[in-house]
Enzyme design. Structure first.
Site, PDB file in Angstrom:
ATOM      1  N   PHE A 154      33.390  16.008  -9.569  1.00 47.12           N
ATOM      2  CA  PHE A 154      32.686  16.842  -8.577  1.00 47.12           C
ATOM      3  C   PHE A 154      31.301  17.261  -9.033  1.00 47.12           C
ATOM      4  CE2 PHE A 154      34.132  20.301 -11.287  1.00 47.12           C
ATOM      5  CZ  PHE A 154      33.058  21.179 -11.206  1.00 47.12           C
ATOM      6  N   LYS A 178      35.560   5.810  -5.354  1.00 43.14           N
ATOM      7  CA  LYS A 178      36.483   6.889  -4.979  1.00 43.14           C
ATOM      8  C   LYS A 178      35.870   8.177  -5.551  1.00 43.14           C
ATOM      9  CE  LYS A 178      39.246   9.464  -6.082  1.00 43.14           C
ATOM     10  NZ  LYS A 178      39.031  10.934  -5.967  1.00 43.14           N
ATOM     11  N   GLU A 181      37.307  14.317  -4.294  1.00 45.70           N
ATOM     12  CA  GLU A 181      37.643  14.757  -2.932  1.00 45.70           C
ATOM     13  C   GLU A 181      37.035  16.128  -2.620  1.00 45.70           C
ATOM     14  OE1 GLU A 181      39.513  14.404  -5.502  1.00 45.70           O
ATOM     15  OE2 GLU A 181      41.264  15.729  -5.565  1.00 45.70           O
ATOM     16  N   ARG A 182      36.509  16.811  -3.683  1.00 41.38           N
ATOM     17  CA  ARG A 182      35.900  18.115  -3.427  1.00 41.38           C
ATOM     18  C   ARG A 182      34.456  17.975  -2.937  1.00 41.38           C
ATOM     19  NH1 ARG A 182      37.215  21.145  -8.881  1.00 41.38           N
ATOM     20  NH2 ARG A 182      38.512  19.420  -9.512  1.00 41.38           N
ATOM     21  N   SER A 231      37.889  14.866 -16.181  1.00 39.36           N
ATOM     22  CA  SER A 231      38.480  15.631 -17.278  1.00 39.36           C
ATOM     23  C   SER A 231      39.296  14.716 -18.198  1.00 39.36           C
ATOM     24  CB  SER A 231      39.374  16.731 -16.697  1.00 39.36           C
ATOM     25  OG  SER A 231      40.391  16.131 -15.916  1.00 39.36           O
ATOM     26  N   CYS A 286      28.863  18.050 -18.331  1.00 39.06           N
ATOM     27  CA  CYS A 286      29.609  17.585 -19.499  1.00 39.06           C
ATOM     28  C   CYS A 286      28.747  17.646 -20.751  1.00 39.06           C
ATOM     29  CB  CYS A 286      30.131  16.179 -19.276  1.00 39.06           C
ATOM     30  SG  CYS A 286      28.803  14.991 -19.183  1.00 39.06           S
ATOM     31  N   GLU A 386      37.583  23.187 -23.135  1.00 36.42           N
ATOM     32  CA  GLU A 386      36.414  23.051 -22.267  1.00 36.42           C
ATOM     33  C   GLU A 386      36.429  24.195 -21.247  1.00 36.42           C
ATOM     34  OE1 GLU A 386      36.276  19.567 -19.640  1.00 36.42           O
ATOM     35  OE2 GLU A 386      34.102  19.590 -19.889  1.00 36.42           O
TER      36      GLU A 386
HETATM   37  P1  NAD Z   1      38.892  15.717 -12.585  1.00 37.34           P
HETATM   38  O1  NAD Z   1      39.442  15.017 -13.752  1.00 37.34           O
HETATM   39  O2  NAD Z   1      39.675  16.819 -11.980  1.00 37.34           O
HETATM   40  O3  NAD Z   1      38.623  14.677 -11.380  1.00 37.34           O
HETATM   41  C1  NAD Z   1      37.881  13.499 -11.579  1.00 37.34           C
HETATM   42  C2  NAD Z   1      38.377  12.429 -10.623  1.00 37.34           C
HETATM   43  O4  NAD Z   1      39.750  12.136 -10.912  1.00 37.34           O
HETATM   44  C3  NAD Z   1      38.317  12.829  -9.155  1.00 37.34           C
HETATM   45  O5  NAD Z   1      37.864  11.728  -8.405  1.00 37.34           O
HETATM   46  C4  NAD Z   1      39.773  13.189  -8.820  1.00 37.34           C
HETATM   47  O6  NAD Z   1      40.110  12.877  -7.489  1.00 37.34           O
HETATM   48  C5  NAD Z   1      40.569  12.309  -9.757  1.00 37.34           C
HETATM   49  N1  NAD Z   1      41.818  12.939 -10.197  1.00 37.34           N
HETATM   50  C6  NAD Z   1      42.017  14.278 -10.431  1.00 37.34           C
HETATM   51  N2  NAD Z   1      43.284  14.481 -10.847  1.00 37.34           N
HETATM   52  C7  NAD Z   1      43.892  13.278 -10.882  1.00 37.34           C
HETATM   53  C8  NAD Z   1      45.202  12.843 -11.237  1.00 37.34           C
HETATM   54  N3  NAD Z   1      46.143  13.697 -11.638  1.00 37.34           N
HETATM   55  N4  NAD Z   1      45.486  11.524 -11.154  1.00 37.34           N
HETATM   56  C9  NAD Z   1      44.551  10.633 -10.750  1.00 37.34           C
HETATM   57  N5  NAD Z   1      43.289  10.993 -10.397  1.00 37.34           N
HETATM   58  C10 NAD Z   1      42.959  12.293 -10.467  1.00 37.34           C
HETATM   59  O7  NAD Z   1      37.406  16.217 -12.991  1.00 37.34           O
HETATM   60  P2  NAD Z   1      36.440  17.164 -12.178  1.00 37.34           P
HETATM   61  O8  NAD Z   1      36.974  18.546 -12.201  1.00 37.34           O
HETATM   62  O9  NAD Z   1      36.102  16.546 -10.871  1.00 37.34           O
HETATM   63  O10 NAD Z   1      35.131  17.067 -13.095  1.00 37.34           O
HETATM   64  C11 NAD Z   1      34.922  17.871 -14.224  1.00 37.34           C
HETATM   65  C12 NAD Z   1      35.291  17.147 -15.492  1.00 37.34           C
HETATM   66  O11 NAD Z   1      34.522  15.955 -15.609  1.00 37.34           O
HETATM   67  C13 NAD Z   1      34.967  17.945 -16.742  1.00 37.34           C
HETATM   68  O12 NAD Z   1      36.024  17.818 -17.646  1.00 37.34           O
HETATM   69  C14 NAD Z   1      33.704  17.290 -17.278  1.00 37.34           C
HETATM   70  O13 NAD Z   1      33.498  17.424 -18.661  1.00 37.34           O
HETATM   71  C15 NAD Z   1      33.959  15.861 -16.916  1.00 37.34           C
HETATM   72  N6  NAD Z   1      32.734  15.096 -16.889  1.00 37.34           N
HETATM   73  C16 NAD Z   1      32.498  14.231 -17.904  1.00 37.34           C
HETATM   74  C17 NAD Z   1      31.325  13.509 -17.940  1.00 37.34           C
HETATM   75  C18 NAD Z   1      31.046  12.557 -19.065  1.00 37.34           C
HETATM   76  O14 NAD Z   1      30.084  11.815 -18.976  1.00 37.34           O
HETATM   77  N7  NAD Z   1      31.838  12.543 -20.122  1.00 37.34           N
HETATM   78  C19 NAD Z   1      30.389  13.653 -16.909  1.00 37.34           C
HETATM   79  C20 NAD Z   1      30.673  14.540 -15.876  1.00 37.34           C
HETATM   80  C21 NAD Z   1      31.859  15.263 -15.867  1.00 37.34           C
END
Ligand code: NAD
Length: 493
Positions: A154, A178, A181-182, A231, A286, A386
């Protein structure tokens, strides 16, 4: 002509907006006002299957399209991104909450990836050697994989999809996004622009969904490669599941970024940069600094300076001009962050700047103002997990070795930085810090598009990172051709 997207038509499949038959929907909520911006269906397995079928169908002709012709669509896309930058920025701010200035900056970083991918006719070249044995030549050719997909978070709704899409299609793959969804509205706007480029149907596809859509991509036999950003627990799941289903997978995960402040650092500059890093995008980056380790006797002076900087940050609705920091994404996220701060305080931490009441943000939004704690134990969850919110912890170490030791304890390895005027200290830090991105007097060491976006330990799973030459390697397979053309045969000519 820009195509109007009806709310129920959130998926872009085979060159057209499609109505999902899904019964499950999600409200897209403005985190600054709690207003419902839109309501979109969440894709199911059948929607993903149609997207994969469209991408598979488009692949043979697309891979045969000369790279020079493929990138013409990206040049057009770049022009449209620039022309519509303000609309995209407004959409990012509305659904994500970051300020307009932050939204514009992320779009710019996304555009840089489109520009780099336009170099594909050079970047994708292979190499060869004549006479590896007498009359035998060997050639390495890079070929696209087929259907590729990216699952994105997101926090950068415009930039992160562009870490992948331009390279994937420039290299001759077809692609499915994909998004989180937020924040799907930004992705939908990007796809309106892609539609305007008149890319052949099926080359790029969008499915808006949650876990069921992700699982459908992970399990579909025709998806060859998956890129993920999000994450760490989800990254681990996707890496495991995608690999088990024979896919090439790269997963960028969560982070806990440390910054080391040496006694010889320029304190005013350091405080400004660390404050920007910790509180920019409300700490939802991140690469955001989360823990500052002050070395030697600089802790009090640095804490005072950073508190001075951070207390001037105006929190509020990112659409308003004077606002410098927006809300966090959801009320649940706000409660989780506040709970972590309580834990830090409960176990001996001291509050240096208290932003827990969100100050001037407004009561409907998920506002927390900049918050700074000191003396939080290394074992406390505030130091080890985090936070992903506008909270900075300032701790102390006697020596640079101790500071490096402290940050080495972290399970994550996304980024770290040192602030110093000593070349020797900077060199030691660069050499020893166990993180994939390192800043020297830089608070957010975000790699430019022509460098890989690194990340180590629990911040990355895979071999090839996003962006730069790694992206070309990730989206292509190497083919080795060995040819024999005996000398005698040329006598005929
Ligand atoms: P998230 O892991 O909740 O969601 C990321 C994606 O995974 C979304 O598209 C979501 O629909 C999907 N998803 C969520 N739960 C899932 C599940 N149980 N099974 C399958 N798919 C699932 O992350 P977020 O809250 O959208 O983003 C924040 C996180 O992203 C933080 O941890 C941040 O550090 C990380 N991030 C990392 C980088 C990097 O380059 N390392 C860059 C940006 C964000």
């Amino acid at each position: 002509m820009t195509q109007q997207v009806a709310t129920s038509e959130a998926n872009y499949i085979g060159g057209a907006w499609e109505e999902s038959r899904s019964q499950s929907h999600i409200d897209i909520i403005n985190p600054a006002t709690a207003d419902v911006l839109n309501r979109v269906p969440l894709a199911e397995e059948a929607d993903v299957a149609r997207a994969v079928a469209a991408a598979s169908k488009a692949f043979p002709a697309w891979r045969r399209t000369p790279p020079q012709d493929r990138i013409q669509y990206l040049f057009r896309f770049r022009e449209l991104l620039l022309r519509r930058l303000e609309d995209i920025a407004r959409t990012v701010t509305l659904e994500n909450g970051k300020t307009l200035a932050e939204a514009r900056a992320e779009i710019q970083r996304g555009i840089e990836n489109v520009e780099v991918a336009c170099g594909i006719p050079t970047l994708m070249q292979g190499y060869n050697l004549e006479d590896v044995s007498s009359g035998i030549d060997e050639i390495m050719i890079r070929q696209p994989l087929g259907v590729t997909a990216a699952i994105t978070p997101f926090n950068f709704p415009a930039m992160i999809p562009l870490w992948f899409l331009p390279y994937a299609i420039a290299a001759g793959n077809t692609f499915i996004l994909k998004p989180s969804e937020r924040v799907p509205l930004t992705a939908m706007l990007l796809f309106e622009l892609l539609h305007e480029t008149e890319l052949p149907a099926g080359v790029v596809n969008l499915v808006v969904g949650a876990k069921p859509a992700v699982d459908a991509l992970l399990h579909h036999p025709d998806v060859r490669a998956i890129s993920f950003v999000g994450s760490t627990p989800v990254a681990k799941y996707i890496y495991r599941e995608g690999s088990a289903h024979g896919k090439r997978v790269q997963c960028q995960g969560g982070a806990k970024n440390y910054v080391v402040v040496m006694p010889d650092a320029d304190l005013e500059m350091t405080a400004k940069i660390v404050s920007d890093s910790a509180f920019g995008c409300a700490g939802q980056r991140c690469l955001a600094v989360s823990v500052a380790v002050a070395v030697g006797d600089v802790k009090k002076k640095f804490t005072d300076a950073v508190v001075g900087m951070a207390s001037n940050i105006r929190t509020g609705n990112g659409l308003e001009k004077e606002v410098q920091m927006g809300p966090v994404i959801t009320p649940e996220s706000k409660s989780r962050i506040l709970h972590l701060v309580e834990k830090g305080l409960h176990e001996g931490g001291k509050i240096a700047l208290d932003g827990r009441n969100g100050l001037n943000g407004g009561k409907e939004g998920n506002f927390i103002s900049p918050t700074i704690l000191t003396d939080v134990a290394a074992s406390n969850p505030l130091t080890s997990t985090e936070i992903f919110g506008p909270v900075l912890t300032v701790n102390h170490s006697e020596t640079l070795d101790d500071a490096i030791q402290a940050l080495s304890q972290s399970a994550y390895g996304n980024s770290s930085a040192i602030f110093t005027s000593s070349g020797a200290a900077a060199r030691k830090f660069r050499y020893e810090a166990p993180t994939g991105n390192v800043g020297v007097n830089i608070g957010v060491a975000a790699p430019m598009a022509y460098f890989p976006f690194s990340g180590w330990k629990d911040s990355f799973m895979g071999v090839l990172h996003g962006q730069g030459k790694d992206a070309i390697e990730f989206y292509t397979d190497k083919k080795i051709v060995i040819e024999r053309w005996p000398k005698e045969w040329s006598r005929k000519f």
